[in-house]
Each structure stands twice: as structure tokens, then as C-alpha cells.
Design a protein around this motif. Structure first.
Motif, PDB file in Angstrom:
ATOM      1  N   GLN A 505       0.824  -1.102  -0.111  1.00 58.36           N
ATOM      2  CA  GLN A 505       0.096  -0.063   0.108  1.00 58.36           C
ATOM      3  C   GLN A 505       0.854   1.382   0.072  1.00 58.36           C
ATOM      4  O   GLN A 505       0.573   2.468  -0.766  1.00 58.36           O
ATOM      5  N   VAL A 506       1.828   1.154   0.679  1.00 58.77           N
ATOM      6  CA  VAL A 506       2.730   2.129   0.559  1.00 58.77           C
ATOM      7  C   VAL A 506       3.453   2.701  -0.744  1.00 58.77           C
ATOM      8  O   VAL A 506       3.390   3.699  -1.254  1.00 58.77           O
ATOM      9  N   ASN A 507       3.931   1.577  -1.346  1.00 63.45           N
ATOM     10  CA  ASN A 507       4.282   1.779  -2.835  1.00 63.45           C
ATOM     11  C   ASN A 507       3.094   2.281  -3.711  1.00 63.45           C
ATOM     12  O   ASN A 507       3.518   3.029  -4.573  1.00 63.45           O
ATOM     13  N   LYS A 508       1.890   1.607  -3.533  1.00 63.36           N
ATOM     14  CA  LYS A 508       0.902   2.054  -4.167  1.00 63.36           C
ATOM     15  C   LYS A 508       0.420   3.628  -4.262  1.00 63.36           C
ATOM     16  O   LYS A 508       0.155   4.369  -4.994  1.00 63.36           O
ATOM     17  N   GLU A 509       0.579   4.069  -2.798  1.00 60.48           N
ATOM     18  CA  GLU A 509       0.189   5.640  -2.707  1.00 60.48           C
ATOM     19  C   GLU A 509       1.403   6.524  -3.121  1.00 60.48           C
ATOM     20  O   GLU A 509       1.168   7.542  -3.963  1.00 60.48           O
ATOM     21  N   ARG A 510       2.529   5.725  -3.044  1.00 60.06           N
ATOM     22  CA  ARG A 510       3.813   6.585  -3.810  1.00 60.06           C
ATOM     23  C   ARG A 510       3.453   6.617  -5.371  1.00 60.06           C
ATOM     24  O   ARG A 510       3.725   7.874  -6.033  1.00 60.06           O
ATOM     25  N   LEU A 511       3.067   5.523  -6.070  1.00 60.14           N
ATOM     26  CA  LEU A 511       2.673   5.483  -7.508  1.00 60.14           C
ATOM     27  C   LEU A 511       1.604   6.570  -7.689  1.00 60.14           C
ATOM     28  O   LEU A 511       1.534   7.411  -8.773  1.00 60.14           O
ATOM     29  N   ALA A 512       0.575   6.242  -6.776  1.00 57.63           N
ATOM     30  CA  ALA A 512      -0.700   7.136  -7.102  1.00 57.63           C
ATOM     31  C   ALA A 512      -0.353   8.740  -7.114  1.00 57.63           C
ATOM     32  O   ALA A 512      -0.786   9.683  -7.864  1.00 57.63           O
ATOM     33  N   ARG A 513       0.720   9.167  -6.300  1.00 55.91           N
ATOM     34  CA  ARG A 513       1.086  10.524  -6.161  1.00 55.91           C
ATOM     35  C   ARG A 513       1.833  10.850  -7.443  1.00 55.91           C
ATOM     36  O   ARG A 513       1.566  12.161  -8.156  1.00 55.91           O
ATOM     37  N   ARG A 514       2.615   9.938  -8.004  1.00 55.06           N
ATOM     38  CA  ARG A 514       3.390  10.135  -9.126  1.00 55.06           C
ATOM     39  C   ARG A 514       2.322  10.346 -10.392  1.00 55.06           C
ATOM     40  O   ARG A 514       2.577  11.194 -11.367  1.00 55.06           O
ATOM     41  N   ILE A 515       1.215   9.588 -10.464  1.00 56.18           N
ATOM     42  CA  ILE A 515       0.318   9.587 -11.457  1.00 56.18           C
ATOM     43  C   ILE A 515      -0.473  10.965 -11.453  1.00 56.18           C
ATOM     44  O   ILE A 515      -0.829  11.621 -12.408  1.00 56.18           O
ATOM     45  N   TYR A 516      -0.778  11.345  -9.983  1.00 53.17           N
ATOM     46  CA  TYR A 516      -1.315  12.497 -10.215  1.00 53.17           C
ATOM     47  C   TYR A 516      -0.731  13.845 -10.514  1.00 53.17           C
ATOM     48  O   TYR A 516      -1.193  14.752 -11.237  1.00 53.17           O
ATOM     49  N   GLU A 517       0.710  13.854 -10.279  1.00 51.52           N
ATOM     50  CA  GLU A 517       1.748  14.784 -10.641  1.00 51.52           C
ATOM     51  C   GLU A 517       1.756  14.853 -12.123  1.00 51.52           C
ATOM     52  O   GLU A 517       1.553  15.952 -12.879  1.00 51.52           O
ATOM     53  N   ASN A 518       2.091  13.594 -12.618  1.00 50.48           N
ATOM     54  CA  ASN A 518       2.039  13.447 -14.329  1.00 50.48           C
ATOM     55  C   ASN A 518       0.718  13.660 -14.913  1.00 50.48           C
ATOM     56  O   ASN A 518       0.771  14.080 -16.074  1.00 50.48           O
TER      57      ASN A 518
END
Length: 801
Positions: A505-518
Motif C-alpha cells: 500500500q505504501v508503494n501504491k500510494e507513492r505511485l498514485a502521487r506520481r500519477i497525479y503529478e504526471n
């Protein structure tokens, strides 16, 4: 060089002031990155020098790995970790108010590769150094790499990948080791002491300038070398069009894989390949002569490995050097050459086995062509003696036939070892693609299943999971990845399985932040992250994935109560600039995303994300976050795959066909811990050989297929126009070459099964744990140990710390 963070901090500040003539408060993040990079390279230098001295004076056999690609990614974090100083540097920078993660973001991915071929080469270099094995890489220093991908209205646009805009902190230019590479011109024969000799005259010379990069072993003092060649103009020759010569010279190392749909591109690609091997062979020979002198024993101290067919011209080039420059007779030169080279094949696709038209090859490389022609004549003569009257067999095995030079044939004939990169791939080579050669040279063929460096793809890219693993089983797995097997003792430990889920879940949240940024898109991190990231190619079947997403959308419309666990489908892929079909699939993914995302009937349960400009550093964020790893190539088409291994090692479950290394993943984890569907390789090859597959039948008999295919060409998809008629025609008019429709039902069923399995959190985590625990086999350390022992015959040195 520095023993603690305070000493590092002092040296860092001094270095920054010396480099930029400014104080720390005046410095920019880029100044700080380059200061740190130069400081670390200096830290590496003593071991680099020591390693080279050891190789120079200790008569140890060395391997030279020739590859057109080395997909290195960023190197700062990897070098800090391998040197064992990551925490010291991190703490020292924190004292200065600098976040090391922000500094890491400044580094550009090295633009030296495209896909699995180049990433494999990079992993191999890491393992060679970490295992204290004497192995070096030779490649090309591309100015722009492949391209930077931009998506505009759903279409791929290619921009120059300017990774060298600010220089490259890890490289050292070695102008004194420049060599000259000849093109064009003609060959003159002459007699000397009654011996017929040849010389290449009136050639257009290009300077190959080496740039060396250190390859740092993990917690060892071994630092091997990756040498990259840059093309620069040689001395000006009167009568040349100077500007044209300069442009053509610089083009050689400007871009990876120039478009070869026209003769101009073919010439440039062939130039690249000869440029790489000519410069590399000269460098290898010079180093050998300095150490040993007598080239008759070259194969006793040197093994040269050809990574796919791109560097195969190294074989006739070594023959040319031995015969023309060192006066070997042909048989003596051929004996040395064929005991020196080993070849890895990376494809079962016949169109990917390189062939060069003689009309291009001969004028560009006149002396090398003469040698290839002589190799072919002697080889065919031997075939005639062994198979008298079998003209078809000889024609099919010839190195030159029908006006083409067949590079894979040259590689097999000129090497002592030919290996595939997975068990099934090797069997397909032996029984189908290269069967005639296997009959003739059965002892040459062997299998070496690919691997990945767990230090980058687990320890480096997934710190939360690495810490959890270490807390459970200690640190031995870092040096002995087979020790990951010890995690099996936690299969029924509810607390550990809960922690494993939380790490994901920590890694999914990190990727979700990247997707939101990009992408500006909010992602549900409780959804299944269903991921397919790899090169865009028809056989990899991103199309099957996106048609299934369209089917799920249709089910949402048809049944408001359709119950399934929310999914986020994540894609990342580049299509080759001239591969228009692949570009259409990228557009289709975006059109389906525009249709599905935020549609009221879907109620947020389906999201489709395309992550622009897929590259190593992006993969390091995507892979640790995956729940499902899509490895859905048409069976028999993917040689191995390495993405499948990276996902497995990070606790994603594989959803795939029985293709490439998926089969060996299945062997490691068992059928209950993987989701397998679709035709087998044997079934695919039977269809291809005997016929019997009619895509139109699946269109007419499966209403799901009929509906999604019709949606490609009606007005369902936003911005479709007539863009997807090519895809529609490929499936129905051209009878679906990659069996997308044949596997659709099986794929839809296994996707449904995977979705249901995900709802049992503890059992899903147990399956993930089992995959991680059995992923050690797929470390490139194991692969390299097999190459070193069985092919190269090189051993470990005494360079351990």
C-alpha cells in the motif's frame, strides 16, 4: 575517503566551492548533484585503478560483453548503495538541508537503450562486478538515445532524448585511446614474399573516441569498466565535402536504432554496428597485446560475448585483424576466432533476425564483406561434403544467399556457444528457428535463463519491502538471493502478511502521487493495480489488454449491478518511431481511457492510465506498486522477458501465457500462485504450420468480441475517426497473426479469477510472499555464474573487501 557524515559534509562543501566558485547557499540543486557525482567518482577511482591493475598483471581470463544497448537508468543511488555509503551521504546532506531523493531526481536516465536487451546487459555488468568477475562492457555513447516520448491528444510524439545536455558525471573521456574506423573505399590485393595480401584503401575514416564508466560491485573493491564509443570526425581529407562528412560521422552515434525502412537508415544502422565492433576489437586486441603479446592464445585469455546479432560483425572483424594485420593464415585465424566468440540469441521472430542487403554491405565494408564471403564459401563447402546434393539445406543455412548477409547464421558459424535466454526459447531455437544449425552443431546450443539484479530491482527500488525482508531473515539475501527462500517460514504468519500488504500500500500510494503529478488523475489505492509496462509490440499484446478493458466497460453499461473489485490498468510503453501499428495501439489505449475514466456507469471502478516516457527510473516506481503483472505475449514469441522477474521479486502476481520465462516462474511458484491462460507455444506453432485458425469465427460466435471490435470502427471511442481501422483489419482481414481473439475468452476468465482472488487479502498476501521467496532464482547473479562457469570459463578473483 570519508568515515562519517561529518567528514563527508566537509568534503562535499569544499568540492562544491572548488568546482563552481560559489558558496553552498548560492548553489543550485544541479550544482549539488554534479558535486556529489564527482566526489563519488573520485571515491571510486582508487578501486577502479586497482581493479585494472589486477587484470593487467594477473593472467586471468576476461570477458568482453558487446551490446548495442546498455539501459543503465540512473547511477547515483546504485553507486552509493554498492559502495555502502548511502546512509552516510544521506545523513550528511540532511544536515545541509538537502534531501538526497531530490538530488537523485536531477540525474537523467542514461539514454543508451530501449528495452529488455539493454536492461539485461546492464544487470549483467552489475553482477559481473558484484561477483568479482573480470568482465567489461562495450557499447555506443548515443548522444540522444532512442527518444523522449510525449503524448499529444493520445498520439505518441518523439522528441530528442537530451540526456547529455549537462554532461554525464560518471564518464571519463579517454582521447588518447581513440581508434579510427574505415568505411567505403576499395580493397587492393598485393603480393608480399609470395603471399597474397589485401589492404583497404581510399576509406572514409571516423574516429571512435572512448568514454569509460565505472561499474561498481556491491560491497566489493571490484570496479569493472563500461566503454562507450563516440563517433567524431577524423583528420580532414582533401576533396571531401567537409560538412557532409561531419554530419554523416556524427549521425553514427546520434540516435539508437535509426529508422531503417529506407536505404539511408540501413546504411546508418550498419555503420553503427561496424563502428562498435571495429573500435571494440581494436581496444581488446591492444589490451591483450600489452599483457600477453602472442595472439595465438587469445581465446585462452579472452572471451567476447555478442548480445544478439547487432555486434556479429565482430567475428569477421577479428578475422580481418588477425589475417591482414598479424599475418595469420586463414585456418589459424579461424581457429582462434571461433574459440573466442559466444552468441546470445534474443528472439524467435524471424523478422528480427537481421539480414543486410549485399548491395549495401559490400560497398560500405568492402574488406569485411570479402571475409564474410570467404567464411560463407568455406562453410557451404563443408556442408556440401556432409550433405551432398542437399541444395535446399545448404541454401537455407548459407550465410549469404538471395542477395542478403544473414547475421544470425554468421553468429552461429563463428561462435563456440549459442544460447537462448529461457528453456522454452532455447528449445524453439533448436527444434524450429535454427533446427538445421542445431543438427549440424548440437554441442554449441545451450540455455541460460535471463536474470535481473536484485540489488537494483528490490534493494534499491523497493526500500520498504527490503527492510521488511531483512527484519525477517537478515541480510544474507543481498549477497545470496537464493536465501529469499527463507521467507517461506512466514507463509502462515498473519502479522507478517499484514505488514507485507501495508508495504504494498505504501508503494501504491507513492505511485498514485506520481500519477497525479504526471497525469492529473486521482487513483484509488485500494483498487487492483493491474500493470503492463514494456516495449509496444503486436506480439506483446497490449491490444488484448485494452480490448478486455473495453469489454469490462461494456459489462458496466449492460449490468448496473456488475460486481467486480475496482481496477486501475496502468500502461507504459514506447513504440518505435516507424512502427505505425504500435502507435495506433497507444492511441487506442488513450481513447479507451477517455471513454472509461469518470464514466458514470463505471462509477470509478475502472481507471486506465498511460504513463508517458517509460524508462528505468519510472519502472523503479511502477514495479513495486503492482498487484498484477501482465505478461501476455503470444506463446512462443517472447524469448524470456525480464519485467516478469522484476514484478515477481516485488510481490506482484503474474498473469500470463506459457511463454518465455513465465514457464520457469510457474515452475518456481506452482500453478496456485500464478494466473496462466491461453494457447501454448506448441499450439501456436501448430496453427502457424498447419493452419486451422479463423479469426472471423471468433468474431461471429463470441458476442463480446464482436462488440468490442465493432467499437473500434463505430463512433463509440472518443477521437477515433478512422484511426483504428488498421487494428480492426489486422484482426479480421489479416486473420489475427498474434491470436488475440483466440485467447480472449481464456484471458477474460483468468482476469475474473484474479479479481476474485484479490478479495481474500491474507491469501493474496500469502501468494505474493511465495513469489518473492522463490524469486532468487531469477537473480542475474545466478545467470552470470552459469555464463562464467559454462561458457566463458572465467573465475572469481581475490578482490573482495
Amino acid at each position: 575517503m570519508f568515515s562519517d557524515h561529518n567528514e563527508f559534509k566537509e568534503m562535499f562543501l569544499k568540492k562544491l566551492e572548488m568546482m563552481y566558485g560559489k558558496t553552498f547557499p548560492e548553489s543550485t540543486p544541479q550544482d549539488q548533484f554534479f558535486t556529489l557525482g564527482h566526489l563519488i567518482r573520485e571515491y571510486i577511482s582508487m578501486n577502479w585503478i586497482h581493479t585494472n591493475e589486477q587484470y593487467r598483471f594477473n593472467k586471468r581470463k576476461q570477458v568482453y560483453y558487446l551490446s548495442i544497448e546498455f539501459l543503465l537508468g540512473r547511477l547515483l543511488r546504485q553507486n552509493l548503495m554498492n559502495l555502502g555509503i548511502y546512509e552516510v551521504v544521506d545523513k550528511g546532506l540532511k544536515d545541509l538541508g538537502i534531501d538526497l531523493a531530490d538530488i537523485e531526481e536531477i540525474e537523467h536516465d542514461a539514454g543508451l537503450g530501449n528495452g529488455g536487451l539493454g536492461r539485461l546487459a546492464a544487470c549483467f555488468l552489475d553482477s559481473l562486478a558484484s561477483l568479482n568477475l573480470p568482465g567489461h562492457g562495450y557499447g555506443i555513447r548515443y548522444k540522444h538515445g532512442l527518444f523522449e516520448q510525449k503524448i499529444v491528444n493520445g498520439f505518441q510524439m518523439e522528441l530528442p532524448e537530451q540526456w547529455l545536455r549537462h554532461g554525464h558525471v560518471w564518464e571519463v573521456r579517454k582521447s588518447d585511446l581513440t581508434v579510427e574506423v574505415p568505411f567505403w573505399g576499395k580493397v587492393e590485393s598485393y603480393s608480399e614474399k609470395g603471399v597474397l595480401k589485401f589492404r583497404h584503401v581510399d576509406a572514409e575514416l571516423v574516429s571512435a573516441v572512448p568514454y569509460d564508466m565505472p561499474v561498481v560491485g556491491h560491497e566489493t573493491s571490484t570496479v569493472n569498466t563500461l566503454r562507450l564509443w563516440s563517433a567524431e570526425p577524423a583528420a580532414y581529407k582533401a576533396g571531401k565535402d567537409l560538412m557532409k562528412y561531419k554530419r554523416e560521422t556524427e549521425a553514427i552515434t546520434e540516435f539508437l536504432y535509426p529508422d531503417d525502412t529506407h536505404d539511408e537508415g540501413k546504411i546508418l544502422r550498419l555503420k553503427q554496428q561496424y563502428f562498435l565492433v571495429s573500435a571494440s576489437i581494436r581496444s581488446i586486441i591492444d589490451s591483450y597485446i600489452y599483457r600477453y603479446g602472442d595472439l595465438k592464445d587469445l581465446h585462452e585469455y579472452v572471451s567476447i560475448h555478442i548480445n544478439d546479432t547487432h555486434p556479429v560483425l565482430a567475428i569477421p572483424e577479428l578475422m580481418r585483424v588477425l589475417v591482414d594485420e598479424y599475418e595469420f593464415d586463414w585456418d589459424e585465424a579461424w581457429k582462434v576466432t571461433t574459440k573466442t566468440f559466444a552468441y546470445t540469441n534474443h528472439t524467435t521472430l524471424s523478422e528480427a533476425l537481421e539480414k543486410w542487403p549485399v548491395r549495401i554491405f559490400q560497398p560500405l565494408l568492402p574488406r569485411v564483406f570479402m571475409i564474410v564471403n570467404e567464411i560463407n564459401e568455406r562453410f557451404c563447402k563443408g556442408l556440401w561434403e556432409d550433405y551432398p546434393g542437399e541444395w535446399k539445406r545448404i541454401e537455407d543455412m548459407a550465410i549469404i544467399s538471395h542477395g542478403e548477409v544473414k547475421m544470425a547464421h554468421l553468429a552461429i558459424v563463428g561462435s563456440f556457444s549459442v544460447n537462448g535466454v529461457a528453456k522454452i526459447h532455447t528449445e524453439i531455437l533448436k527444434q524450429r528457428e535454427m533446427n538445421l544449425f542445431y543438427q549440424y552443431y548440437p554441442d554449441k546450443f545451450n540455455s541460460k535463463t535471463n536474470g535481473i539484479t536484485h540489488r537494483r530491482w528490490l534493494l534499491g527500488s523497493n526500500p520498504p519491502l527490503s527492510k521488511l525482508i531483512t527484519s525477517a531473515i537478515g541480510t544474507d539475501w543481498i549477497h545470496q538471493p537464493g536465501k529469499l527462500k527463507d521467507l517461506e517460514t512466514y507463509r502462515d504468519d498473519a502479522a507478517f502478511l499484514k505488514n507485507l500488504h501495508e508495504v504494498k500500500q505504501v508503494n501504491k500510494e507513492r505511485l498514485a502521487r506520481r500519477i497525479y503529478e504526471n497525469n492529473g488523475m486521482k487513483i484509488d489505492t485500494d483498487s487492483i493495480f493491474d500493470i503492463q509496462v514494456k516495449r509496444l509490440h503486436a506480439y506483446k499484446r497490449q491490444l488484448l489488454n485494452v480490448l478486455h478493458i473495453l469489454h469490462l466497460y461494456n459489462r458496466c453499461l449492460e449490468d448496473p449491478h456488475f460486481d467486480f473489485h475496482p481496477r486501475t490498468f496502468i500502461f507504459g510503453a514506447k513504440a518505435s518511431p516507424g512502427y505505425f501499428y504500435a502507435k495506433k495501439i497507444i492511441k487506442l489505449i488513450h481513447s479507451v481511457a477517455d471513454l472509461v475514466n469518470d464514466h458514470p456507469a463505471v462509477k470509478g471502478r475502472l481507471k486506465v492510465v498511460f504513463m508517458e516516457n517509460y524508462r528505468v527510473s519510472l519502472a523503479e516506481e511502477i514495479i513495486p506498486a503492482a498487484d498484477l503483472s501482465q505478461q501476455i505475449s503470444t506463446a512462443s514469441k517472447e524469448a524470456s522477458g525480464t519485467g516478469n522477474m522484476k514484478f515477481m521479486m516485488n510481490g506482484a502476481l503474474t498473469l500470463g501465457t506459457l511463454d518465455g520465462a513465465n514457464i520457469e516462474i510457474l515452475e518456481q511458484v506452482g500453478g496456485e500462485n500464478i494466473f496462466i491462460f491461453g494457447l501454448t507455444a506448441e499450439e501456436v506453432m501448430n496453427y502457424q504450420k498447419q493452419g486451422g485458425y479463423y479469426a472471423m469465427e471468433y468474431y461471429h460466435h463470441d458476442p463480446r468480441i464482436k462488440k468490442v471490435l465493432n467499437q473500434l470502427v463505430d463512433d463509440t471511442l472518443p477521437g477515433a475517426d478512422d484511426h483504428f481501422e488498421t487494428i480492426y483489419d489486422s484482426l479480421l482481414g489479416e486473420n489475427d497473426q498474434f491470436f488475440v481473439l483466440r485467447d480472449f475468452d481464456s484471458y477474460a476468465a483468468i482476469q475474473e479469477e484474479a479479481g476474485k482472488a484479490y478479495t481474500n487479502r491474507e491469501e493474496w498476501s500469502r501468494m505474493c510472499l511465495h513469489n518473492i521467496a522463490n524469486s532468487g532464482y531469477f537473480s542475474s547473479d545466478r545467470t552470470i555464474e552459469e555464463y562464467a562457469r559454462n561458457i566463458w570459463k572465467i573465475g572469481q578473483g581475490s578482490l573482495m573487501r
